[in-house]
Design an enzyme around this catalytic site. Sequence first.
Site, PDB file in Angstrom:
ATOM      1  N   CYS A  27      -3.628 -22.127 -35.803  1.00  0.00           N
ATOM      2  CA  CYS A  27      -4.943 -21.471 -35.860  1.00  0.00           C
ATOM      3  C   CYS A  27      -5.371 -20.973 -34.476  1.00  0.00           C
ATOM      4  O   CYS A  27      -4.534 -20.747 -33.604  1.00  0.00           O
ATOM      5  CB  CYS A  27      -5.992 -22.413 -36.458  1.00  0.00           C
ATOM      6  SG  CYS A  27      -7.525 -21.587 -36.925  1.00  0.00           S
ATOM      7  N   ASP A  39     -12.536 -29.279 -35.893  1.00  0.00           N
ATOM      8  CA  ASP A  39     -13.875 -28.871 -36.336  1.00  0.00           C
ATOM      9  C   ASP A  39     -14.775 -30.085 -36.464  1.00  0.00           C
ATOM     10  O   ASP A  39     -15.968 -30.010 -36.195  1.00  0.00           O
ATOM     11  CB  ASP A  39     -13.802 -28.112 -37.663  1.00  0.00           C
ATOM     12  CG  ASP A  39     -13.289 -26.712 -37.415  1.00  0.00           C
ATOM     13  OD1 ASP A  39     -12.068 -26.525 -37.443  1.00  0.00           O
ATOM     14  OD2 ASP A  39     -14.111 -25.822 -37.123  1.00  0.00           O
TER      15      ASP A  39
HETATM   16  C1  RUB Z   1     -10.926 -22.610 -36.476  1.00  0.00           C
HETATM   17  C2  RUB Z   1     -10.307 -23.945 -36.249  1.00  0.00           C
HETATM   18  C3  RUB Z   1     -10.239 -24.406 -34.813  1.00  0.00           C
HETATM   19  C4  RUB Z   1     -11.429 -25.319 -34.535  1.00  0.00           C
HETATM   20  C5  RUB Z   1     -11.552 -25.620 -33.050  1.00  0.00           C
HETATM   21  O1  RUB Z   1     -11.195 -22.375 -37.849  1.00  0.00           O
HETATM   22  O2  RUB Z   1      -9.949 -24.677 -37.144  1.00  0.00           O
HETATM   23  O3  RUB Z   1      -9.068 -25.121 -34.570  1.00  0.00           O
HETATM   24  O4  RUB Z   1     -12.618 -24.713 -34.968  1.00  0.00           O
HETATM   25  O5  RUB Z   1     -11.863 -24.448 -32.343  1.00  0.00           O
HETATM   26  P1  RUB Z   1     -11.997 -21.029 -38.254  1.00  0.00           P
HETATM   27  P2  RUB Z   1     -12.611 -24.525 -30.946  1.00  0.00           P
HETATM   28  O6  RUB Z   1     -11.234 -19.880 -37.684  1.00  0.00           O
HETATM   29  O7  RUB Z   1     -12.026 -21.053 -39.737  1.00  0.00           O
HETATM   30  O8  RUB Z   1     -13.372 -21.162 -37.654  1.00  0.00           O
HETATM   31  O9  RUB Z   1     -11.728 -25.366 -30.066  1.00  0.00           O
HETATM   32  O10 RUB Z   1     -12.726 -23.103 -30.484  1.00  0.00           O
HETATM   33  O11 RUB Z   1     -13.916 -25.186 -31.169  1.00  0.00           O
END
Ligand code: RUB
Length: 306
Positions: A129, A198
């Site tokens: 991701c 998340d």
């Molecule tokens: C994004 C996702 C990321 C976390 C952490 O999912 O799963 O790994 O949100 O991101 P989506 P960060 O694209 O559905 O939002 O480290 O930027 O908080």
Amino acid sequence: MAKAVRVTADRIRKLEVQGARNVAIAAIKALEALAEESSAKTRKEFTKELKEAQATLFASRATEPLMRNAVRWIISQVEKSGEEKVATLTKRVSTSSSQFLKNLEASKERIAEIGSKRILNNMVVFTHCHSSTVTHLLSKAKKDGKTFEVICTETRPVFQGRITAKELLALDVKTTLIVDSAARSFMRNADLVIVGADAITSEGNVINKIGTGTIALLANEARKPFYVVSELLKFDPATVCGDYEQIEERSPDEIWKDAPEKLVIRNPAFDVTRRDFIHGVICEEGIIPPHSIKEVMHHKYSWIFE
Ligand code: RUB
């Protein structure tokens, strides 16, 4: 409802803003804009507007405790203040927002400092991701002169892996993009897995983009260390009291727009990785075992339990 809040909630819902950190930052800024635009005459009217904004922002994505913790904390600073003047309360929103954002930024830097030490020369890092916290850590490792490469999944259905790939290429990191279902074939080439988060539950389980749980199993099978990179404020205090973290289910259109009518399509955005598969959570307090999360939160952010 203030336009800034409606527009932000909409952008979050449509994934124009994605990743837990970016979602939280956008929500904080929307709250600040609401306070500035507010036509409330009394403290009561002002807090009512903030609470309405909170409900709209919370409804934009279900699995975002960092956003909820941020919004709750900022509103609590207004509620705790004895002030009656709307202008003073507006200022309170603005200073609290800045304080929260500053803390978030400091956590990101600290996480990058700590986590980048785990990237050694010639390593192959596997990620999934797009996590801005993960790419920041990798960029720190690169700036420190480390040579490493990254394998990243494309991340169906909306391809956030492409964002990761573009960011890494811009940093001049050798990057290989694979389809999600090739994860097992490529795990043997990796030395280390790093993913974002998340949400973190009271038991130390981590919720991240759908597929993360499978990747953790594959890392375990291949005996590769699996690290989660996360600000502590992604901890969800509601899970202490028995609530499950809700897993957002997104539109089937993201998977197949003109699908046959009777076909059932399921599209959960996130899954749960059990703590047993996580070597460590790289957070602003260091690299901690996932099961110690509740104690660390009590020590560092006790307000979260209020
Ligand atoms: C994004 C996702 C990321 C976390 C952490 O999912 O799963 O790994 O949100 O991101 P989506 P960060 O694209 O559905 O939002 O480290 O930027 O908080």
